[in-house]
Design a protein around this motif. Structure first.
Motif, PDB file in Angstrom:
ATOM      1  N   LEU A   1      38.301  52.751  22.831  1.00 17.11           N
ATOM      2  CA  LEU A   1      39.248  52.450  23.937  1.00 17.11           C
ATOM      3  C   LEU A   1      38.754  53.855  24.361  1.00 17.11           C
ATOM      4  CD1 LEU A   1      41.929  51.037  23.949  1.00 17.11           C
ATOM      5  CD2 LEU A   1      42.913  53.847  23.226  1.00 17.11           C
TER       6      LEU A   1
ATOM      7  N   GLN B   1      41.165  49.574  32.348  1.00 21.48           N
ATOM      8  CA  GLN B   1      41.522  48.772  30.957  1.00 21.48           C
ATOM      9  C   GLN B   1      41.903  49.949  30.225  1.00 21.48           C
ATOM     10  OE1 GLN B   1      38.089  47.086  30.087  1.00 21.48           O
ATOM     11  NE2 GLN B   1      36.857  46.701  31.676  1.00 21.48           N
TER      12      GLN B   1
ATOM     13  N   ILE C   1      45.875  48.562  28.410  1.00 18.99           N
ATOM     14  CA  ILE C   1      45.644  48.240  26.466  1.00 18.99           C
ATOM     15  C   ILE C   1      46.916  49.618  26.137  1.00 18.99           C
ATOM     16  CG2 ILE C   1      44.334  48.860  24.823  1.00 18.99           C
ATOM     17  CD1 ILE C   1      42.140  46.655  26.720  1.00 18.99           C
TER      18      ILE C   1
ATOM     19  N   VAL D   1      43.683  40.348  33.362  1.00 17.68           N
ATOM     20  CA  VAL D   1      42.216  40.124  33.874  1.00 17.68           C
ATOM     21  C   VAL D   1      42.301  41.551  32.450  1.00 17.68           C
ATOM     22  CG1 VAL D   1      40.653  40.425  34.478  1.00 17.68           C
ATOM     23  CG2 VAL D   1      42.141  38.572  35.686  1.00 17.68           C
ATOM     24  N   TYR D   2      42.398  42.536  33.155  1.00 19.78           N
ATOM     25  CA  TYR D   2      42.189  43.685  32.839  1.00 19.78           C
ATOM     26  C   TYR D   2      42.424  43.816  31.454  1.00 19.78           C
ATOM     27  CZ  TYR D   2      41.430  45.213  37.664  1.00 19.78           C
ATOM     28  OH  TYR D   2      40.422  46.250  39.060  1.00 19.78           O
ATOM     29  N   ILE D   3      43.220  43.636  30.145  1.00 19.71           N
ATOM     30  CA  ILE D   3      43.314  43.139  29.814  1.00 19.71           C
ATOM     31  C   ILE D   3      42.158  42.236  28.128  1.00 19.71           C
ATOM     32  CG2 ILE D   3      45.383  42.716  27.555  1.00 19.71           C
ATOM     33  CD1 ILE D   3      47.005  43.711  29.095  1.00 19.71           C
ATOM     34  N   TYR D   4      42.250  41.442  29.024  1.00 16.77           N
ATOM     35  CA  TYR D   4      41.965  40.634  28.456  1.00 16.77           C
ATOM     36  C   TYR D   4      40.186  40.912  28.126  1.00 16.77           C
ATOM     37  CZ  TYR D   4      44.623  36.674  28.274  1.00 16.77           C
ATOM     38  OH  TYR D   4      45.261  35.864  28.057  1.00 16.77           O
ATOM     39  N   ARG D   5      39.688  41.023  28.987  1.00 20.84           N
ATOM     40  CA  ARG D   5      38.428  42.321  29.649  1.00 20.84           C
ATOM     41  C   ARG D   5      37.962  43.482  28.455  1.00 20.84           C
ATOM     42  NH1 ARG D   5      36.860  40.903  35.639  1.00 20.84           N
ATOM     43  NH2 ARG D   5      36.081  38.503  35.582  1.00 20.84           N
TER      44      ARG D   5
ATOM     45  N   ARG E   1      39.577  43.839  25.906  1.00 20.59           N
ATOM     46  CA  ARG E   1      39.999  42.805  24.429  1.00 20.59           C
ATOM     47  C   ARG E   1      38.483  42.896  24.123  1.00 20.59           C
ATOM     48  NH1 ARG E   1      44.450  45.233  22.904  1.00 20.59           N
ATOM     49  NH2 ARG E   1      46.347  44.420  23.224  1.00 20.59           N
TER      50      ARG E   1
ATOM     51  N   LEU F   1      30.145  38.772  27.807  1.00 19.71           N
ATOM     52  CA  LEU F   1      30.264  37.625  27.300  1.00 19.71           C
ATOM     53  C   LEU F   1      30.077  36.061  28.596  1.00 19.71           C
ATOM     54  CD1 LEU F   1      33.830  39.416  28.672  1.00 19.71           C
ATOM     55  CD2 LEU F   1      32.774  38.221  26.282  1.00 19.71           C
TER      56      LEU F   1
ATOM     57  N   PHE G   1      37.080  35.126  32.664  1.00 18.03           N
ATOM     58  CA  PHE G   1      38.038  35.363  32.051  1.00 18.03           C
ATOM     59  C   PHE G   1      39.392  35.362  33.596  1.00 18.03           C
ATOM     60  CE2 PHE G   1      37.113  38.215  28.927  1.00 18.03           C
ATOM     61  CZ  PHE G   1      37.723  37.441  27.635  1.00 18.03           C
TER      62      PHE G   1
ATOM     63  N   ALA H   1      42.391  34.086  33.912  1.00 13.51           N
ATOM     64  CA  ALA H   1      43.694  34.747  33.132  1.00 13.51           C
ATOM     65  C   ALA H   1      44.226  35.028  34.935  1.00 13.51           C
ATOM     66  CB  ALA H   1      43.317  35.943  32.394  1.00 13.51           C
ATOM     67  N   LEU H   2      43.491  34.846  35.743  1.00 12.10           N
ATOM     68  CA  LEU H   2      44.118  34.991  36.969  1.00 12.10           C
ATOM     69  C   LEU H   2      45.085  34.235  37.251  1.00 12.10           C
ATOM     70  CD1 LEU H   2      41.269  36.736  39.107  1.00 12.10           C
ATOM     71  CD2 LEU H   2      43.278  37.617  37.989  1.00 12.10           C
TER      72      LEU H   2
ATOM     73  N   VAL I   1      41.498  35.602  22.616  1.00 11.16           N
ATOM     74  CA  VAL I   1      42.121  36.900  22.914  1.00 11.16           C
ATOM     75  C   VAL I   1      43.985  36.370  23.776  1.00 11.16           C
ATOM     76  CG1 VAL I   1      42.601  38.249  25.149  1.00 11.16           C
ATOM     77  CG2 VAL I   1      40.371  38.075  24.018  1.00 11.16           C
TER      78      VAL I   1
ATOM     79  N   GLU J   1      47.526  37.651  22.127  1.00 12.36           N
ATOM     80  CA  GLU J   1      48.484  38.767  24.000  1.00 12.36           C
ATOM     81  C   GLU J   1      49.348  38.146  24.207  1.00 12.36           C
ATOM     82  OE1 GLU J   1      48.215  41.179  25.152  1.00 12.36           O
ATOM     83  OE2 GLU J   1      46.044  41.888  24.411  1.00 12.36           O
TER      84      GLU J   1
ATOM     85  N   CYS K   1      41.876  43.818  17.020  1.00 12.25           N
ATOM     86  CA  CYS K   1      41.495  44.853  18.093  1.00 12.25           C
ATOM     87  C   CYS K   1      42.248  45.336  19.096  1.00 12.25           C
ATOM     88  CB  CYS K   1      40.379  44.013  19.147  1.00 12.25           C
ATOM     89  SG  CYS K   1      38.030  44.102  18.628  1.00 12.25           S
TER      90      CYS K   1
ATOM     91  N   VAL L   1      44.674  48.005  19.046  1.00 11.47           N
ATOM     92  CA  VAL L   1      44.814  49.432  18.949  1.00 11.47           C
ATOM     93  C   VAL L   1      46.653  50.339  18.715  1.00 11.47           C
ATOM     94  CG1 VAL L   1      43.066  50.064  19.962  1.00 11.47           C
ATOM     95  CG2 VAL L   1      45.207  50.392  21.412  1.00 11.47           C
TER      96      VAL L   1
END
Lengths: 161, 378
Positions: free
Chosen positions: A104, A111, A115, A141-145, A147, B59, B63, B66-67, B88, B92, B123, B125
């Motif tokens: 993290l 990010q 998260i 998007v930030y969360i997905y990336r 992760r 990747l 993503f 996701a937008l 993911v 989520e 993953c 936390v």
């Protein structure tokens, strides 16, 4: 918000805000200052803030104070460098939780912030968006990336003993 | 994507699309123009570029889906090329139950991805519970202590009441002038004069009165007459020291027509006033004894009786002659003031003299009312 409600809010959220800031700043002294300043600002506006909105106000204030602090100190994360460094070393992890905490810290500030808000406090995309002044889609998007970055940092469960 | 809404809060979204190669030429131009206006963002953009590059290098998917709102929540498009996004999305909670079922079928069909699914699943936390804010009590607001004791509140209330009372009650002693204006002039002893001189004076005064009446407005004459009398009385007054008025007299009802004997505390009260009455009457008696006495004629007793100081031989005599049923306050007022403080009327004692010179009766005239105090048995 009454004095009693404010003090109850301290009991309920001081640790959460502190963890959130400390995880992003990695500096206990500054984290304490930001938490204190956040509660101080909330008390100044106690007449305008209801007890239900207190938590959101606290995290929003703490987050923006933290961002201002980061910008003021010209402190930016170096995800790519740290990530590469970590990956270049063969780790033998003993605890997945410990690994995740280290991973993290390698994430970019934004990010890491979204998260931790998501996992520590269970905020929705919309609530995180309000706190961080991002759109819901940006938060997502930030969360997905983030992760995927965490997953890639660990590499494989086989490396966790 | 509309480019008209690019601002400091959403420019990152435009940059992400630009780095993914999904911006139109116009949007790209708008983005560069925006960055030119805000050069301070370059550092953040470099950071974003690194992040995107890192993501792209690790990747297979950017993503950008996701937008989009509610993008493929049923996971109908999941494939070995984009499964990470759905993994993911699953942790989520962005997939529907149908999407979760589709994901589980996909994992079952691709067992080589099961470990990666487990890794992504783990993953999330957890908040480090051992990290707590030190000295949390320092953040709390201490209740304010009231520094204003209750007794001070009562004292303030009492002071307020006293101030109000002082507004409505005159605490300053009345001046003799104001007392005279309110109650009229004191009755004072008038020097006795020979009968002839009295008649001459009377005739002269009547002439003066008639002359005054011709010059004075009849409407105002009535109002002014008391003061005129007061002035004339003052002119005849001998040099005297003003006597302090009797204050705090209880509002007693006249007992003249309701004869009741002195009893108990009432008798004690008047007994305490007796010395004052006696002293005042003795002074008046001494003054009268020095005056020239008129000759004894028929009816003269009545005329002379109008001079109070001549009839009151002493406070002791008056007190002994007056019936016990006579109101003591009336006597006190007469002896000290010369007027009835209860009725504000001029009070006079009149003695009726028999042919043999003895006192037949004593009448008390209180204004227009006459009271018989005692009749001697024949």
């Amino acid at each position: 918000m009454t004095t009693a409600e404010y003090n109850k809010c301290v009991d309920q959220h001081a640790d959460g805000v502190y963890r959130f800031i400390l995880k992003n700043l990695k500096d206990e002294e500054r984290a304490r200052d930001i938490v204190q300043e956040s509660f101080s600002r909330m008390w100044e506006k106690a007449e305008e803030i209801t007890a239900e909105k207190a938590k959101s106000y606290l995290f929003t204030t703490a987050y923006h104070t933290m961002i201002d602090d980061i910008r003021r100190e010209k402190r930016t994360s170096r995800l790519n460098e740290s990530h590469t460094d970590r990956l270049s070393v063969s780790h033998n992890w003993t605890d997945l939780k410990e690994v995740l905490q280290i991973a993290l810290d390698t994430l970019p500030e934004i990010q890491k912030a979204v998260i931790t808000l998501r996992d520590y406090e269970g905020y929705s995309y919309e609530e995180i968006g309000r706190i961080t002044s991002l759109s819901e889609s940006q938060v997502k998007v930030y969360i997905y990336r983030g992760r995927v970055a965490l997953k890639n940092y660990i590499g494989s469960l086989d490396r966790v003993i | 994507m509309e480019n008209s809404s690019i601002n400091i809060n959403n420019y990152e979204e435009f940059i992400v699309n630009y780095l993914d190669g999904k911006t139109s030429p116009i949007e790209t131009a708008e983005l560069f123009l925006f960055l030119e206006i805000h050069p301070e963002l370059n550092e953040n953009i470099d950071e974003l570029r690194k992040m995107i590059v890192t993501a792209d290098s690790n990747l297979t998917y950017g993503f950008s889906e996701a937008l989009k709102l509610n993008y493929d929540t049923n996971a109908s498009q999941i494939s070995p090329d984009n499964y990470t996004y759905y993994f993911v999305a699953a942790i989520e909670g962005d997939l529907t139950s149908k999407g979760t079922e589709t994901l589980n079928r996909f994992i079952a069909e691709h067992p080589e991805l099961a470990k990666e699914w487990e890794l992504v699943h783990r993953c999330k936390v957890e908040a480090p519970a051992h990290l707590t804010f030190p000295n949390k009590e320092s953040l709390k607001i201490k209740p304010k202590v009231t520094l204003f004791p209750y007794y001070l509140r009562w004292a303030a209330a009492a002071a307020s009441i006293l101030i109000l009372i002082s507004v409505f009650v005159r605490l300053e002693p009345e001046t003799s002038e104001s007392i005279e204006n309110r109650l009229g002039a004191y009755e004072v002893p008038v020097q006795g004069k020979p009968v002839k001189q009295q008649e001459n004076d009377k005739a002269g005064k009547e002439n003066e009165k008639s002359a005054v009446k011709r010059d004075v407005n009849p409407e105002t004459e009535k109002a002014k007459s008391p003061s005129v009398k007061k002035e004339s009385a003052k002119e005849n007054m001998p040099a005297r020291t003003e006597q302090e008025p009797i204050n705090n007299l209880p509002a007693l009802k006249p007992t003249i027509n309701n004869a009741q004997p002195f009893e108990g505390s009432t008798r004690n009260t008047y007994t305490s006033l007796y010395n004052d009455i006696r002293l005042s009457q003795e002074l008046m008696l001494a003054y009268a004894e020095n005056q020239e006495q008129p000759a004894t004629e028929e009816g003269q007793g009545i005329r002379l009786g109008r001079r109070v100081n001549s009839y009151i031989q002493s406070g002791t005599q008056v007190a002994s002659q007056v019936s016990e049923s006579f109101g003591g306050w009336m006597l006190a007022d007469l002896g000290v003031k010369g007027y009835n403080m209860l009725t504000d009327n001029e009070v006079k004692l009149i003695r009726e003299v028999r042919e043999d010179g003895s006192t037949g009766n004593i009448r008390l005239e209180d204004g227009s009312i006459s009271y018989s105090l005692r009749k001697s048995p024949l």
